[in-house]
Design a protein around this motif. Structure first.
Motif, mmCIF file in Angstrom:
data_model
loop_
_atom_site.group_PDB
_atom_site.id
_atom_site.type_symbol
_atom_site.label_atom_id
_atom_site.label_comp_id
_atom_site.label_asym_id
_atom_site.label_seq_id
_atom_site.Cartn_x
_atom_site.Cartn_y
_atom_site.Cartn_z
ATOM 1 N N ALA A 236 -25.207 81.471 67.872
ATOM 2 C CA ALA A 236 -25.421 80.200 68.566
ATOM 3 C C ALA A 236 -25.014 80.306 70.029
ATOM 4 O O ALA A 236 -24.143 81.107 70.388
ATOM 5 N N TRP A 237 -25.625 79.480 70.866
ATOM 6 C CA TRP A 237 -25.287 79.502 72.295
ATOM 7 C C TRP A 237 -23.854 79.068 72.559
ATOM 8 O O TRP A 237 -23.280 79.420 73.591
ATOM 9 N N THR A 238 -23.253 78.313 71.634
ATOM 10 C CA THR A 238 -21.859 77.898 71.780
ATOM 11 C C THR A 238 -20.894 78.967 71.266
ATOM 12 O O THR A 238 -19.688 78.778 71.315
ATOM 13 N N ASP A 239 -21.434 80.079 70.781
ATOM 14 C CA ASP A 239 -20.624 81.175 70.227
ATOM 15 C C ASP A 239 -21.131 82.485 70.820
ATOM 16 O O ASP A 239 -21.660 83.349 70.110
ATOM 17 N N PRO A 240 -20.990 82.664 72.140
ATOM 18 C CA PRO A 240 -21.616 83.810 72.814
ATOM 19 C C PRO A 240 -21.131 85.174 72.336
ATOM 20 O O PRO A 240 -21.840 86.161 72.486
ATOM 21 N N GLN A 241 -19.953 85.231 71.755
ATOM 22 C CA GLN A 241 -19.458 86.513 71.254
ATOM 23 C C GLN A 241 -19.817 86.737 69.784
ATOM 24 O O GLN A 241 -19.522 87.799 69.222
ATOM 25 N N GLY A 242 -20.421 85.755 69.140
ATOM 26 C CA GLY A 242 -20.829 85.905 67.753
ATOM 27 C C GLY A 242 -19.679 86.010 66.776
ATOM 28 O O GLY A 242 -19.800 86.634 65.720
ATOM 29 N N THR A 243 -18.551 85.377 67.092
ATOM 30 C CA THR A 243 -17.361 85.507 66.243
ATOM 31 C C THR A 243 -17.450 84.674 64.962
ATOM 32 O O THR A 243 -16.710 84.931 64.017
ATOM 33 N N SER A 244 -18.344 83.695 64.922
ATOM 34 C CA SER A 244 -18.423 82.822 63.751
ATOM 35 C C SER A 244 -19.151 83.477 62.577
ATOM 36 O O SER A 244 -19.011 83.040 61.433
ATOM 37 N N GLY A 245 -19.924 84.501 62.859
ATOM 38 C CA GLY A 245 -20.703 85.132 61.798
ATOM 39 C C GLY A 245 -21.946 84.348 61.420
ATOM 40 O O GLY A 245 -22.628 84.683 60.448
ATOM 41 N N LYS A 246 -22.265 83.302 62.189
ATOM 42 C CA LYS A 246 -23.471 82.515 61.937
ATOM 43 C C LYS A 246 -24.569 82.949 62.900
ATOM 44 O O LYS A 246 -24.305 83.260 64.062
ATOM 45 N N TYR A 247 -25.807 82.931 62.429
ATOM 46 C CA TYR A 247 -26.930 83.379 63.252
ATOM 47 C C TYR A 247 -28.084 82.373 63.148
ATOM 48 O O TYR A 247 -29.096 82.640 62.520
ATOM 49 N N PRO A 248 -27.908 81.209 63.799
ATOM 50 C CA PRO A 248 -28.927 80.162 63.680
ATOM 51 C C PRO A 248 -30.107 80.309 64.640
ATOM 52 O O PRO A 248 -31.008 79.470 64.634
ATOM 53 N N GLU A 249 -30.099 81.345 65.477
ATOM 54 C CA GLU A 249 -31.139 81.486 66.487
ATOM 55 C C GLU A 249 -31.961 82.756 66.278
ATOM 56 O O GLU A 249 -31.561 83.670 65.542
ATOM 57 N N LEU A 250 -33.102 82.804 66.944
ATOM 58 C CA LEU A 250 -33.897 84.019 67.040
ATOM 59 C C LEU A 250 -34.169 84.267 68.519
ATOM 60 O O LEU A 250 -33.964 83.388 69.360
ATOM 61 N N THR A 251 -34.607 85.459 68.846
ATOM 62 C CA THR A 251 -35.021 85.764 70.215
ATOM 63 C C THR A 251 -36.511 86.062 70.222
ATOM 64 O O THR A 251 -37.088 86.513 69.229
ATOM 65 N N HIS A 252 -37.132 85.791 71.370
ATOM 66 C CA HIS A 252 -38.578 86.000 71.495
ATOM 67 C C HIS A 252 -38.904 86.361 72.934
ATOM 68 O O HIS A 252 -38.057 86.242 73.833
ATOM 69 N N ASP A 253 -40.134 86.798 73.167
ATOM 70 C CA ASP A 253 -40.516 87.192 74.518
ATOM 71 C C ASP A 253 -41.662 86.354 75.071
ATOM 72 O O ASP A 253 -42.423 86.808 75.925
ATOM 73 N N CYS A 254 -41.776 85.105 74.601
ATOM 74 C CA CYS A 254 -42.797 84.201 75.144
ATOM 75 C C CYS A 254 -42.376 83.725 76.527
ATOM 76 O O CYS A 254 -41.237 83.272 76.712
ATOM 77 N N ASP A 255 -43.268 83.791 77.492
ATOM 78 C CA ASP A 255 -42.958 83.325 78.836
ATOM 79 C C ASP A 255 -42.657 81.830 78.821
ATOM 80 O O ASP A 255 -43.342 81.043 78.156
ATOM 81 N N SER A 256 -41.622 81.449 79.579
ATOM 82 C CA SER A 256 -41.249 80.034 79.668
ATOM 83 C C SER A 256 -40.607 79.772 81.021
ATOM 84 O O SER A 256 -40.286 80.699 81.760
ATOM 85 N N GLU A 257 -40.439 78.510 81.321
ATOM 86 C CA GLU A 257 -39.786 78.046 82.545
ATOM 87 C C GLU A 257 -39.062 76.746 82.220
ATOM 88 O O GLU A 257 -39.256 76.171 81.138
ATOM 89 N N PRO A 258 -38.211 76.239 83.114
ATOM 90 C CA PRO A 258 -37.631 74.920 82.898
ATOM 91 C C PRO A 258 -38.737 73.894 82.605
ATOM 92 O O PRO A 258 -39.783 73.894 83.244
ATOM 93 N N GLY A 259 -38.496 73.042 81.642
ATOM 94 C CA GLY A 259 -39.517 72.128 81.157
ATOM 95 C C GLY A 259 -40.042 72.547 79.796
ATOM 96 O O GLY A 259 -40.558 71.738 79.037
ATOM 97 N N ALA A 260 -39.888 73.860 79.492
ATOM 98 C CA ALA A 260 -40.304 74.362 78.182
ATOM 99 C C ALA A 260 -39.222 74.154 77.127
ATOM 100 O O ALA A 260 -39.469 74.378 75.943
ATOM 101 N N SER A 261 -38.036 73.771 77.548
ATOM 102 C CA SER A 261 -36.956 73.527 76.586
ATOM 103 C C SER A 261 -37.402 72.541 75.517
ATOM 104 O O SER A 261 -37.966 71.489 75.824
ATOM 105 N N GLY A 262 -37.134 72.874 74.260
ATOM 106 C CA GLY A 262 -37.559 72.035 73.154
ATOM 107 C C GLY A 262 -38.948 72.356 72.653
ATOM 108 O O GLY A 262 -39.395 71.805 71.648
ATOM 109 N N GLY A 263 -39.645 73.254 73.357
ATOM 110 C CA GLY A 263 -40.999 73.607 72.959
ATOM 111 C C GLY A 263 -41.015 74.329 71.615
ATOM 112 O O GLY A 263 -40.193 75.208 71.365
#
Length: 319
Positions: A236-263
């Protein structure tokens, strides 16, 4: 009656639209460079005041630099499209435009901050976007809700599909999501039944092809479709070191810019798998290493959180 510069009627506001005396209501998007208002059937006690407005400044100058894979963005306009799947998927996506009073110096007490985000309909009247789309104050308070305008047809469509927000039915900072209850915007008719996005229940697969539909830089609806999931296990973005052992996110390489948040991010079958929320970490810090990947919150993690914290909302959504 609200009319454009040629005198065409573009919106009509009724007395019943104002629930209480002194109330503020927002219209949907008015496609005009200038407008006039006229009051019909009013009485001596009727007063109408324009308290705030948001003007679309048009597209940005093309100087993207937020989270592109190359020197130029590879996204394209959703329309025209000949794919029925792409068309129906895109119709679930909208732009959220909002504004609130900033915290200005005393010399400009009426200063306001405006912003836009993207989002997706997950129910007939429920819109999913990022928690951080509450704006610079980072809170979904009454003013932010009151000023939110959601448009599912920000692409020069002749059908107006615009909404205002009435409530936040579920939200979470760690998962960076908020689900807004919406209703048709004041003064506009059209759009009728909303068909929400279909949700994937399948396991995520690394390097599977995906697409991101969004409103980068507040532009009309765009699609970044030459991209793939990079990793299915991101902390999670609130756990930048990954110490919680939770993995609620994925990464991707789709182009984006501000305004795309929530897309929303869709798989090859047009099913929702995640919502985009962060771009590249261009400058390393003590907490976050530099990277060149975009981050999105898995819809499965959001669904699990809603089931745990808001079971009534989960039942309504069939989650």
């Amino acid at each position: 009656m609200i009319r454009d510069q040629a005198g065409h009627l573009i919106a009509q506001i009724e007395r019943s639209d104002f629930a209480t005396a002194g109330a503020t209501v927002w219209t949907g998007r008015l496609e005009a460079s200038s407008i006039t208002l006229s009051l019909r059937r009013g009485d001596a006690q009727t007063e109408l005041e324009i308290r705030a407005a948001i003007a679309d400044a048009g597209s940005a100058d093309g100087s993207e630099a937020f989270s592109l894979q190359g020197k130029e963005a590879t996204w394209r306009s959703v329309y025209p499209t000949t794919s029925i799947l792409e068309r129906e998927t895109a119709e679930t996506v909208g732009i959220l435009v909002d504004n609130t009073y900033a915290e200005p110096p005393e010399s400009s007490p009426d200063s306001r901050a405006s912003w836009c985000c993207s989002g997706v309909m997950v129910g007939s009247d429920l819109f999913l976007t990022n928690w951080h789309c509450a704006g610079p104050k980072q809170r979904w308070d009454g003013e932010v809700l009151q000023n939110a305008v959601i448009d599912l047809a920000w692409e020069k469509s002749s059908v107006r599909r615009q909404f205002s927000a009435t409530d936040v039915v579920a939200k979470d900072v760690e998962l960076d999501y908020a689900i807004l209850r919406v209703r048709q915007a004041i003064g506009l008719k059209g759009g009728r039944t909303i068909f929400p996005a279909r949700i994937s229940r399948d396991p995520l697969i690394e390097f599977e092809p995906v697409s991101l539909i969004h409103h980068a830089s507040c532009r009309p609806k765009l699609i970044s479709d030459k991209c793939r999931v990079q990793s299915t296990m991101r902390h999670a973005w609130t756990d930048p070191q990954g110490t919680s052992g939770k993995y609620p996110e994925l990464t991707h390489d789709c182009d984006s810019e501000p305004g795309a948040s929530g897309g929303p991010i869709f798989d090859a079958k047009g099913r929702l798998i995640a919502i985009h929320h962060l771009g590249h970490q261009k400058v390393a810090s003590a907490m976050c290493p530099a990277d060149r990947v975009n981050k999105a919150v898995k819809i499965s993690a959001i669904m699990a959180h809603v089931r745990e914290t808001k079971p009534g909302v989960a039942d309504e959504l069939g989650w």
